[in-house]
Design an enzyme around this catalytic site. Structure first.
Site, PDB file in Angstrom:
ATOM      1  CG  HIS A  67     -40.826  19.367  80.435  1.00 54.03           C
ATOM      2  ND1 HIS A  67     -41.359  20.591  80.761  1.00 54.03           N
ATOM      3  CD2 HIS A  67     -41.076  19.179  79.104  1.00 54.03           C
ATOM      4  CE1 HIS A  67     -41.901  21.137  79.674  1.00 54.03           C
ATOM      5  NE2 HIS A  67     -41.746  20.300  78.658  1.00 54.03           N
ATOM      6  CB  THR A  77     -38.465  21.668  79.062  1.00 57.80           C
ATOM      7  OG1 THR A  77     -38.974  22.434  77.994  1.00 57.80           O
ATOM      8  CG2 THR A  77     -38.377  22.499  80.329  1.00 57.80           C
ATOM      9  CD  GLU A 113     -35.582  22.375  74.881  1.00 63.62           C
ATOM     10  OE1 GLU A 113     -34.969  21.682  74.032  1.00 63.62           O
ATOM     11  OE2 GLU A 113     -36.776  22.700  74.765  1.00 63.62           O
TER      12      GLU A 113
HETATM   13 CA    CA Z   1     -38.645  22.338  73.628  1.00 65.67          CA
END
Ligand code: CA
Length: 425
Positions: free
Chosen positions: A141, A357, A209
């Site tokens: 990410h 993420t 998440e």
């Molecule tokens: Ca975040």
């Protein structure tokens, strides 16, 4: 091994093969009963287990629990009893539901007050969240975002592999799965205009998440080591860190995200204990360069949690849009907590720390629309034929996650929320 994690244990309660709530899971949550009271519960198969009634009926005899510990709006006081007691409760639940134990099985007169269909109850926020921190610990990410917004050759900033980057978020707008919220408004500066403008976000995004919940407090000045960190982590939930990308781009320099992130976040209702997740540990990311001593750790500290995201348009069917896995995390929870407290910052029971993420290396494993559509340049097509660059009004975003090994499945249930149109002003 923790006794109640034994894959051989079977329950006399029916649990389908694809259920998240096997007898090896036994998570904790809060549900709202018919009279509107909030009560602590666990889950087995497609039912919840009312812990307050089990306690009243004496099924926890021998465990030193306060009388009204489960008649509570939140799990904080239960969690604060400490792992020796919360473990005993989980172990007792396992014993009571074990196919070789017919004490509760035979007490059929108690069943209707103890067990309720999950589809027939409303779940509530499991803990009162004190402080909320969001990390940025997935290397795929961080690399994708760095490539898009900075320099493809130097996607990661110089600090990234030396410390788990994070920021302090806001707890007030964290809601339990099933909620709705209005599209946020704010200030943005589109590239083609000179001055900033005010209006609804045009680039609403989700972030796939997980979050962990603190189960033991520290005092100011105290630091938690990577070795002891798991004593301070009660369990995990799925987490959607809703983000307004256009607001974020304009506001985030130099202090990081602010209004682009704090309008809403969604968590799944069940806290899966770290104990239940121990079965699914895998080796951590190979960290190069070597990290400083206080961030080093031994043993397998990542967890194999299969994650997925779906979008369901208003009155439409779901489209699966990505698959990822918690094992892709570069920094472990233990390292995040060691770093968070290295300066003496104290933590409290109910604090929540999100992963950031979680993206994997493949394009179908990206954990946000920003990455999946590469800033909107590659729209996704949903099953109804409509296209998405970001999230539309009426869309419901659903995150699911589960672990599976040796025929045992331990899952999180759903983390979902629906976007309503902006409130005009
Ligand atoms: Ca975040």
């Amino acid at each position: 091994m923790i006794d109640c994690n034994n894959p051989q244990i079977k329950s006399w309660k029916y649990v389908s093969a694809d259920s998240d709530f096997s007898i090896q899971n036994l998570p904790f949550g809060i549900y709202i009963d018919v009279s509107g009271k909030k009560i602590a519960c666990s889950a087995i198969g497609d039912e919840i287990i009312d812990l307050a009634i089990l306690h009243q009926l004496g099924y926890f005899n021998g465990i030193q629990l306060p009388e009204k510990i489960f008649q509570s709006e939140f799990l904080n006081n239960f969690i604060a009893l400490g792992k020796s007691l919360t473990r005993s409760v989980r172990q007792r639940l396992s014993d009571l539901l074990n196919e070789n134990n017919d004490v509760l099985k035979k007490a059929t007169e108690h069943h209707s007050s103890i067990f309720k269909k999950q589809t027939e109850v409303v779940m509530s926020l499991p803990v009162q969240i004190g402080d909320y921190t969001d990390f940025y610990s997935s290397i795929d990410h961080a690399t994708n975002v760095g490539k898009m917004f900075r320099d493809p050759q130097n996607a990661l900033l110089p600090n990234w592999k030396h410390l788990p980057v994070g920021y302090h978020g806001r707890a007030s707008s964290i809601c339990v799965s099933g909620h709705q919220f209005h599209r946020p408004k704010g200030q943005t500066k589109p590239a083609d205009v000179e001055q900033p403008v005010y209006g609804p976000t045009r680039l609403l995004d989700f972030e796939l998440e997980t979050a962990f919940i603190i189960g033991k407090k520290t005092s100011m000045g105290e630091s938690v080591s990577t070795e002891n960190a798991s004593d301070y982590i009660f369990g995990m939930v799925l987490f959607n860190d809703w983000s307004a990308r256009d607001i974020q781009t304009w506001e985030y320099v130099p202090l990081g995200p602010f209004l682009a992130k704090n309008f809403a976040s969604t968590i799944s209702p069940w806290i899966i204990t770290l104990d239940a997740l121990e079965t699914f540990r895998v080796p951590g990311y190979n960290q190069d360069p070597k990290v400083l001593r206080y961030l080093q750790y031994e043993g397998e500290k990542n967890i194999d949690i299969r994650l997925e995201v779906a979008i369901q348009p208003q009155n439409g069917i779901e489209t699966h849009i990505c698959t990822s896995n918690y094992k892709y995390m570069y920094w472990t929870m233990e390292q995040q907590l060691a770093h968070h407290t290295v300066n003496g910052c104290n933590i409290n029971v109910g604090d929540m720390m999100a992963s950031g993420t979680i993206s994997g290396p493949e394009p179908n494993e990206y954990g946000s629309m920003l990455e999946l559509t590469w800033r909107g340049t590659k729209p996704l097509t949903l099953k109804d034929g409509s296209e998405r660059k970001f999230i539309n009004d009426g869309d419901t975003v659903i995150i699911r996650g589960h672990c599976e090994r040796n025929g045992v499945r331990v899952g999180f249930g759903e983390c979902k929320a629906t976007v309503l149109p902006v409130i005009n002003s």
